[in-house]
Scaffold this active site. Structure first.
Site, short mmCIF file in Angstrom:
data_model
loop_
_atom_site.label_atom_id
_atom_site.label_comp_id
_atom_site.label_asym_id
_atom_site.label_seq_id
_atom_site.Cartn_x
_atom_site.Cartn_y
_atom_site.Cartn_z
N SER A 1 0.85 -1.20 0.00
CA SER A 1 0.00 0.00 0.00
C SER A 1 0.88 1.26 0.00
CB SER A 1 -0.93 0.01 1.22
OG SER A 1 -0.21 -0.28 2.41
N GLU B 1 -9.14 -9.78 3.62
CA GLU B 1 -9.50 -8.38 3.31
C GLU B 1 -10.88 -8.28 2.66
OE1 GLU B 1 -6.39 -6.15 1.41
OE2 GLU B 1 -7.68 -4.42 1.06
O1 KIV Z 1 -0.44 -3.43 1.55
C1 KIV Z 1 -1.13 -3.41 2.56
O2 KIV Z 1 -1.21 -2.41 3.29
C2 KIV Z 1 -1.93 -4.59 2.88
C3 KIV Z 1 -2.98 -4.42 3.92
C4 KIV Z 1 -4.14 -3.77 3.30
C5 KIV Z 1 -3.32 -5.71 4.57
O3 KIV Z 1 -1.75 -5.61 2.29
#
Ligand code: KIV
Length: 285
Positions: free
Chosen positions: A51, A188
């Site tokens: 993310s 998720e």
């Molecule tokens: O990349 C991320 O932050 C994630 C979370 C949403 C679990 O995979």
């Protein structure tokens, strides 16, 4: 001065917490000081999530994140952490080409300071990779439900496992991840009842994000809970602070004070001794 002995969190701790029915906590982090604060607050685990592609690098999905990006952020986070278990996301296509590439990429993340890696999906290919990784001494976390690296094939940010049949399919995939060595599973955007059913039928802990109250733990993106990232705030995010407004307020004040000459004021200035100043004032060049 007390020399506090810090016991780092391990994958086994995750297992023990599940058995003891104690909730696990996880947050993402991408930089040294944020990771340090999260660790000091007693959060069990820090995910260096891909993310980062959106929150820090400004892309509109996680697809553009590279292994080099993940190495930089994993190193920064690991330097700030003494206790929490650091998990690094394996980015898009870094575990889909060959077993050799997967193990080399995962190994780099571990050498950068992560204690585990996270992979999305449960295809036969990925299950095989997970088996290989765990047999090589690399802890693996699975990720099912909405899997952001599949955004183009999923077609949007949709809740997954919304029917009886799809919940059973998710459970089947989760059981395969468990059988191949994953020690935890991120779920998720899954309906609460489905996530509860999956969590109750697995030995490994589930960490929910938009998956309701009954997962064995919860994870959220740090920028979302502190109100820093504002491009897309999903329904499942609880915002505990408004850092964006705090930052903008400080930046605007600084901008104004520099422009009108209020900053730097005397307390922020270094000065010469009287004698040196006099010499300067009497020197004409
Ligand atoms: O990349 C991320 O932050 C994630 C979370 C949403 C679990 O995979």
């Amino acid at each position: 001065m007390t020399n506090e002995i810090i016991k780092p969190i391990t994958a086994r701790y995750f297992q023990n917490q599940k058995q003891a029915k104690e909730k696990l906590t996880m947050l993402t982090a991408y930089d040294y000081s944020t990771a340090k604060y999260i660790d000091e607050c007693g959060i069990d685990s820090i995910l260096v999530g891909d993310s980062v592609g959106m929150t820090v690098l400004g892309y509109d999905s996680t697809i553009n994140v590279t292994i080099e990006d993940m190495l930089t952020f994993t190193k920064a986070v690991s330097r700030g952490v003494k206790r929490a278990l650091v998990i690094a996301d394996m980015p898009f296509l870094s575990y889909h080409v060959s077993k050799e590439q997967t193990i080399l990429n995962a190994g780099k993340l571990i050498q950068a300071g992560a204690k585990a890696v996270k992979l999305e999906g449960a295809s036969d290919f990925i299950l095989d990779e997970i088996k290989h990784l765990t047999e090589s001494g690399i802890n693996v976390v699975g990720h099912l439900g909405f899997t952001p690296q599949y955004i183009n094939t999923i077609g949007g940010y949709f809740v997954q496992g919304k029917s009886y049949e799809n919940t059973l399919k998710l459970l089947e995939a989760a059981k395969k991840l468990e059988a191949n060595g994953a020690f935890a599973l991120v779920l998720e955007m899954v309906p609460e009842e489905s996530a509860k059913y999956i969590s109750e039928n697995l030995n490994i802990p589930t960490i929910g994000i938009g998956a309701g109250r009954y997962c064995d733990g919860q994870v959220l993106v740090i920028d979302d809970i502190i109100g820093k990232y504002s491009s897309h705030v999903p329904k499942f995010v609880k915002q505990y602070a408004n850092v964006k407004e705090t930052m903008k307020d400080a930046i605007s004040k600084y901008n104004k004070e520099v422009k009108n000459g209020f900053f730097p004021s005397p307390e922020y200035i270094f000065t010469l001794q009287e004698e040196e100043r006099a010499k300067l004032e009497n020197t004409v060049v």
